[in-house]
Design an enzyme around this catalytic site. Sequence first.
Site, short mmCIF file in Angstrom:
data_model
loop_
_atom_site.label_atom_id
_atom_site.label_comp_id
_atom_site.label_asym_id
_atom_site.label_seq_id
_atom_site.Cartn_x
_atom_site.Cartn_y
_atom_site.Cartn_z
N ARG A 166 36.56 39.37 21.79
CA ARG A 166 37.14 39.66 20.53
C ARG A 166 37.11 38.49 19.31
O ARG A 166 36.33 37.45 19.93
CB ARG A 166 38.70 39.73 20.74
CG ARG A 166 38.53 41.16 20.84
CD ARG A 166 40.54 41.12 21.39
NE ARG A 166 41.10 42.30 22.42
CZ ARG A 166 41.19 42.14 23.98
NH1 ARG A 166 40.65 41.58 24.30
NH2 ARG A 166 41.66 43.47 23.93
N LYS A 190 44.38 38.85 25.57
CA LYS A 190 46.03 39.10 24.73
C LYS A 190 46.77 38.99 25.79
O LYS A 190 46.73 38.95 27.28
CB LYS A 190 45.85 41.39 24.20
CG LYS A 190 44.70 41.20 23.07
CD LYS A 190 45.32 42.51 22.69
CE LYS A 190 44.54 42.63 21.44
NZ LYS A 190 44.37 44.40 21.34
N HIS A 255 34.63 43.35 14.76
CA HIS A 255 34.71 44.49 15.50
C HIS A 255 33.52 45.14 16.00
O HIS A 255 33.31 46.07 17.04
CB HIS A 255 35.87 44.59 15.27
CG HIS A 255 37.17 45.58 16.69
ND1 HIS A 255 37.27 44.57 17.55
CD2 HIS A 255 37.38 46.11 17.16
CE1 HIS A 255 37.44 44.73 18.01
NE2 HIS A 255 38.48 46.39 18.11
N ARG A 258 31.37 44.48 19.01
CA ARG A 258 32.17 44.51 20.40
C ARG A 258 31.58 45.79 20.42
O ARG A 258 31.85 46.74 21.26
CB ARG A 258 33.33 43.92 19.59
CG ARG A 258 34.37 44.87 21.16
CD ARG A 258 35.83 43.84 21.13
NE ARG A 258 37.33 44.43 21.62
CZ ARG A 258 37.09 43.86 22.80
NH1 ARG A 258 36.63 42.95 23.64
NH2 ARG A 258 38.05 44.47 23.25
N HIS A 281 40.14 45.17 28.39
CA HIS A 281 41.10 46.32 28.00
C HIS A 281 41.92 46.11 29.57
O HIS A 281 41.14 46.33 30.53
CB HIS A 281 40.13 47.74 27.62
CG HIS A 281 39.56 47.81 26.19
ND1 HIS A 281 38.77 48.65 26.36
CD2 HIS A 281 40.26 47.10 25.27
CE1 HIS A 281 38.41 48.61 25.24
NE2 HIS A 281 39.12 47.74 24.73
N TYR A 290 34.08 54.32 23.81
CA TYR A 290 33.09 55.05 23.99
C TYR A 290 32.46 55.99 23.94
O TYR A 290 30.72 55.64 24.37
CB TYR A 290 32.42 53.30 24.59
CG TYR A 290 32.98 52.25 23.53
CD1 TYR A 290 32.91 51.67 22.15
CD2 TYR A 290 34.19 51.55 24.45
CE1 TYR A 290 33.29 50.59 22.02
CE2 TYR A 290 35.01 50.71 23.65
CZ TYR A 290 34.74 50.36 21.56
OH TYR A 290 35.63 49.10 21.43
#
Length: 309
Positions: A166, A190, A255, A258, A281, A290
């Site tokens: 990210r 995150k 993004h 990404r 994730h 995806y």
Amino acid sequence: MPANQSHRPNPPRQSIDPLTLAFLDFLDTERNASPRTITNYRHALETFRIQYPHFSTWDQCQADDFRRYLFDCMKQKKARSTIRLHFAALRSFYKFLTLRHGLKINPLKEVQLPKPDKKLPVVMTTNQIDELLALPFKIDHARQAPSWLPERDAAILELFYSTGIRLSELAALDVKDCDFYNESIRVFGKGSKERYCPVGTPALEALQTYRAKADVSAGPLFLSKLRKRLSPRAIHNLLKKYLAHANFPLHVTPHKLRHSFATHLLDNGADLRSVQSLLGHASLSTTQIYTHVSVERMKKVYDEAHPRA
């Protein structure tokens, strides 16, 4: 004022009700939520209170009140992603109230949300990627700029595409996070979750070239002209600058690099669990979007190439 309170924009802290303030502090200090999450959740809670000012306390709200709020949001034609974000904030808040502040019933448990829009990520082609990665050495930089700017920008673009990290993760990288021997970088995602991402040879070479020319041996990895840590906003603007020189028929953001990283991996046989781990994730369902992109691309290739398609 503690540094972590700087995450929150106006209005000032005094205008927030105590329970909301306690929840924001909980997100910040115990959940290690990102500043963006804290801002979004605060905005969602404040939006509800502004729209329904007749509720003096949160425990007065019932499931029907939130169904009415959902109906009003849809009537106002708010994006489903916005609606789901607002209700994610409300659900998290009410879960916090039941666990920490003695609320008996969580009214959000009975509220069903509309399914999210099925929007597939926009993905760059490999030719577009190659064109983008070559741009730092093809455009003129300001004469007074440090001579190492093209090498820095090339390393940033290569690392974006090589790892799929990210924007905030790339900006936060330090030199010590780079392991050239094991060809990987350490990333804090995150919730401050640590993961290691493999780095391809072109990106490693670009990083080494940049570090040598800019004399970067410790501290922040990517430096501004003033040799301070390059901010996420500056990196985003850097990418926009290069895209202005390219003739791509799509709006490319960090993004989307990404997205391209993940889709190109799946196109070439990577398994979904590995891609999930590389992207950081928490849920496999987030990564599965995806697979739909890859299937659509395969269908297009089939339609264009098969004689009886």
